[in-house]
Structures are given as structure tokens and as C-alpha cells.
Design an enzyme around this catalytic site. Structure first.
Site, PDB file in Angstrom:
ATOM      1  N   LYS A   1       0.884  -1.173   0.000  1.00 55.16           N
ATOM      2  CA  LYS A   1       0.000   0.000   0.000  1.00 55.16           C
ATOM      3  C   LYS A   1       0.919   1.220   0.000  1.00 55.16           C
ATOM      4  O   LYS A   1       0.889   2.062   0.900  1.00 55.16           O
ATOM      5  CB  LYS A   1      -0.900  -0.072   1.251  1.00 55.16           C
ATOM      6  CG  LYS A   1      -2.021   0.945   1.291  1.00 55.16           C
ATOM      7  CD  LYS A   1      -3.150   0.659   0.318  1.00 55.16           C
ATOM      8  CE  LYS A   1      -4.176   1.779   0.374  1.00 55.16           C
ATOM      9  NZ  LYS A   1      -5.120   1.743  -0.750  1.00 55.16           N
TER      10      LYS A   1
ATOM     11  N   ASP B   1      -6.576 -16.131   2.658  1.00 54.35           N
ATOM     12  CA  ASP B   1      -7.894 -16.738   2.875  1.00 54.35           C
ATOM     13  C   ASP B   1      -8.806 -16.497   1.675  1.00 54.35           C
ATOM     14  O   ASP B   1      -9.560 -17.382   1.272  1.00 54.35           O
ATOM     15  CB  ASP B   1      -8.565 -16.180   4.141  1.00 54.35           C
ATOM     16  CG  ASP B   1      -8.259 -17.045   5.350  1.00 54.35           C
ATOM     17  OD1 ASP B   1      -7.285 -17.831   5.278  1.00 54.35           O
ATOM     18  OD2 ASP B   1      -8.979 -16.956   6.358  1.00 54.35           O
TER      19      ASP B   1
END
Ligand code: NAD
Length: 358
Positions: free
Chosen positions: A193, A253
Site C-alpha cells: 500500500k 484466505d
């Protein structure tokens, strides 16, 4: 060749799925002329019952005497209430990761061709195939930074978690990703980021330095929000995806979910030296333990990863993966996967079917 493997069978379905993985390893040994020597290591809830603590003295030492570690799963409701860390199964997991210096978590997300229907993505996306490797940094970032909670004068209670990353920690995970890419399709996507976070700007700087060094590997920067979107839009574009601890926790995930059942997914945790640790991503599934219902494929594919990454036995790893694909293509499945009832099998039978294909 001879290879020493530490087996941590653990709790719940752990012993059931490890038993099937060992069967498959023995079939590989017979076919390819290797010898796998197993050492059982007691850890988790079963160790609390046997010796009073989840991480018995000497656990890491025994593992370090082996070339790799294969773990089933640890934990369960029986041991969920103690506040004494010695009597909590997760303590053992954190301790072994720390003592073996495991800083890189590798989770492949592969959509097996026979399971395209189980993929929640659009058919044309699923049909393109998904074969990516998430490489998550395991020891740094906000999960390990300083935590604080304090009273402010005008905003009530405030809490903070510090996110810190050092050059050393970024470089070693980056190097791991580039090395892995060389064994695969030679592309690294580094997720950060950097438009907001200083740790991400340092991360990116170091990744660029490595990209110049590994010029045979294609490299790209991807912002984490874009990566989350691309994983559901077109996951086939990714080969190796490397990222920091918290982003990796969330994205891995997401990546597993797009490939179907939790009972199919293996993982590896690695440091700079052997042994690395291989385990299914699922837990001990106490709800189905001891009933011959567990899907052993995640454990079996974890054993395949062990052959590929710790022992450099690529042909042997591929043989296991192809055997799994062949069994699934015939429609055989365990209860966690969809399919016709006449092809529903238990843990033991699934292991036998995969061995027979080898
Ligand atoms: P879980 O992964 O054990 O189970 C979640 C659900 O998926 C359950 O319904 C279970 O039956 C099913 N499932 C999981 N693996 C399966 C398989 N191989 N075949 C068929 N179905 C399967 O997660 P949970 O219920 O949150 O955790 C249970 C225990 O496992 C807890 O004590 C937890 O702490 C522990 N755990 C351990 C590890 C590990 O050892 N690395 C990881 C996660 C959870």
C-alpha cells in the site's frame, strides 16, 4: 536417497489425515526408490494429556534432527479453556514456528480441473485455471508491533498498533518469492500500500532492488486493494504473490476460498534452514474427528509440497498431484466436497484411491 521426516499428528482429524499422507509417501518411496524415515513428535492437546504441556521440552530439537516436519492439526474444545499458556495447543504452534525460524508462509491456491464447478467465480474465469502461490511474511508488521491503549483528553480511549518492517525482514521474504518464481512460471507480484504507508514504500524499494537482481523473473507492484479485486476478477494472472503479514493473512484466505474446499489446501512455512514445516490449512475439525470423514487431500498435498521444496523431488511431487487430480476427475470425493453420493468415500478409502493411482 534417505529423508528424515518428523510427524506431528496432533489432535482431532490430525492423526487421520497424517496417516493417509504417510501411506502416500510410502507409495512414492516404493515407486521412486527413496526411503522416508519417520519420527513421531508429540505436540498439541494430546501432549497436554500425556505430559502436561502442549509443547514438550525437546520438541524443536527433535524436529531439527529431521529434514522436514509434517503436521496434521492441533487443538480442540477440550483444551480451549485454560489460561495457562503451557496448556494451550496454539502455544505449541507459535513456539515451533519461532524456534524453527519459520518466516515465510507459502499457500498455493490451485483450482484442480475436476473442481471447476466448485469454484465460486464465473465459469469462464474458472476455466482459465488458477495456479498461484501466496507468500506471506510471518514475523513482522502490525501483528508483532508495539500495542498501546491510552486515555486522551478529548477523544476518549485510543488504541494503537505499530507496523514496523526492517530491510532484513523484507529482503529475506522477497528473495524467497523470487527463488520460488524461478521454480514456477517466473512472475512475482508484490503487494503493498505504497501510496499510503511508509513500510510499504520501503517494501517496494527493496522489491525493486531484488527485481533488478532476478532479471529473468517478471515483476509487478500491485496495491493491496487492487489485488483483492483481481483475485476474484482474474486470479489466473498471478504466479507468485508476495506480501507482508496482515495483507497476506487476509489475501491468502480469499485466495483459498476461490479454489473450493478447505480440505484440499496445503501450506508450508519456511526459514533459511531446514526443517521447513508442512501442514494442511484446516484445523483439527473436532466435529468430524474419529469418524473416517476427514478429507486427507490437504495433508497429502502438503506432503507433495515437502517433496518439492524441502527435498527437491519435483517429479515425485507431481506424481502425487496428478494422482489426486485423477481421483477427483473420476468423481471420488469426501463429505466436504460436492458430488454424487455413490462416489462419496471416507478418509481411508480416499488415501487408498490416491495410492492406487500412484
Ligand atoms: P477447522 O478447519 O478445524 O474446521 C472448520 C470446518 O471445516 C469444520 O466444519 C470441519 O469439519 C471442516 N473441515 C476442516 N478440515 C476438514 C477436512 N480435512 N475434511 C473435511 N472437513 C473439514 O477450523 P475450526 O473449527 O475453526 O477449528 C477447530 C480446532 O482446530 C480449533 O481448536 C482450532 O484452534 C484448531 N486449528 C488448528 C490449526 C492448526 O493446527 N494449524 C489451524 C486452524 C485451527
Amino acid at each position: 536417497m534417505e529423508y528424515k521426516i518428523a510427524l506431528i499428528r496432533g489432535d482431532g482429524i490430525g492423526p487421520e489425515v497424517v496417516r493417509e499422507a504417510v501411506k502416500v509417501l510410502d507409495a512414492v518411496a516404493a515407486k521412486f526408490g527413496h526411503q522416508f524415515l519417520y519420527t513421531d513428535v508429540l505436540m498439541g492437546g494430546c501432549a497436554i494429556d500425556a505430559v502436561g504441556k502442549s509443547y514438550p521440552d525437546g520438541t524443536a530439537q527433535t524436529c531439527k534432527g529431521c529434514d522436514a516436519v509434517l503436521l496434521g492439526a492441533v487443538g480442540g474444545p477440550k483444551w480451549g479453556h485454560s489460561t495457562d499458556p503451557d496448556k494451550r495447543p496454539e502455544t505449541a504452534l507459535l513456539s515451533i514456528r519461532k524456534e524453527l525460524g519459520l518466516y515465510a508462509n507459502l499457500r498455493p491456491a490451485t483450482l484442480r480441473p475436476a473442481l471447476a464447478d466448485a469454484c465460486p467465480l464465473r465459469r469462464e474465469t474458472a476455466e482459465k485455471g488458477i495456479d498461484l502461490m501466496m507468500v506471506r511474511e510471518l514475523t513482522g508488521g502490525v501483528y508483532f508491533g508495539k500495542r498501546d491503549r491510552y486515555q486522551t483528553e478529548d477523544r476518549g480511549v485510543e488504541a494503537s498498533d505499530l507496523m514496523a518492517y526492517s530491510e532484513l525482514v523484507i529482503e529475506r521474504i522477497g528473495r524467497r518469492a523470487f527463488e520460488l518464481a524461478r521454480l514456477r512460471r517466473k512472475k512475482v507480484s508484490s503487494v503493498d500500500k505504497a501510496n499510503v504507508l511508509e513500510t510499504s514504500r520501503l517494501w517496494r524499494e527493496i522489491m525493486h532492488r531484488l527485481a533488478a537482481e532476478y532479471h529473468d523473473v517478471e515483476y509487478e507492484d500491485v496495491l493491496v486493494d487492487n489485488c483483492a479485486m483481481q483475485l476474484v476478477r482474474d486470479p489466473g494472472q498471478f504466479d507468485v504473490v508476495v506480501t507482508e503479514n496482515m495483507f497476506g493473512d487476509i489475501l491468502s484466505d480469499e485466495a483459498s476460498m476461490i479454489t473450493g474446499s478447505i480440505g484440499l489446501l496445503p501450506s508450508a512455512s519456511m526459514g533459511d534452514t531446514n526443517p521447513a514445516l508442512y501442514e494442511p490449512i484446516h484445523g483439527s475439525a473436532p466435529d468430524i474427528a474419529g469418524q473416517d470423514k476427514a478429507n486427507p487431500i490437504a495433508a497429502i498435498l502438503s506432503a507433495a509440497m515437502m517433496l518439492r521444496y524441502s527435498f527437491r523431488l519435483a517429479a515425485e511431487a507431481e506424481a502425487i498431484e496428478q494422482a489426486v487430480d485423477a481421483v477427483l476427475a473420476e468423481g471420488w470425493h469426501t463429505g466436504d466436497m460436492a458430488g454424487d453420493t455413490d462416489k462419496l468415500v471416507g478418509t481411508v478409502r480416499m488415501g487408498q484411491l490416491i495410492c492406487a493411482k500412484l
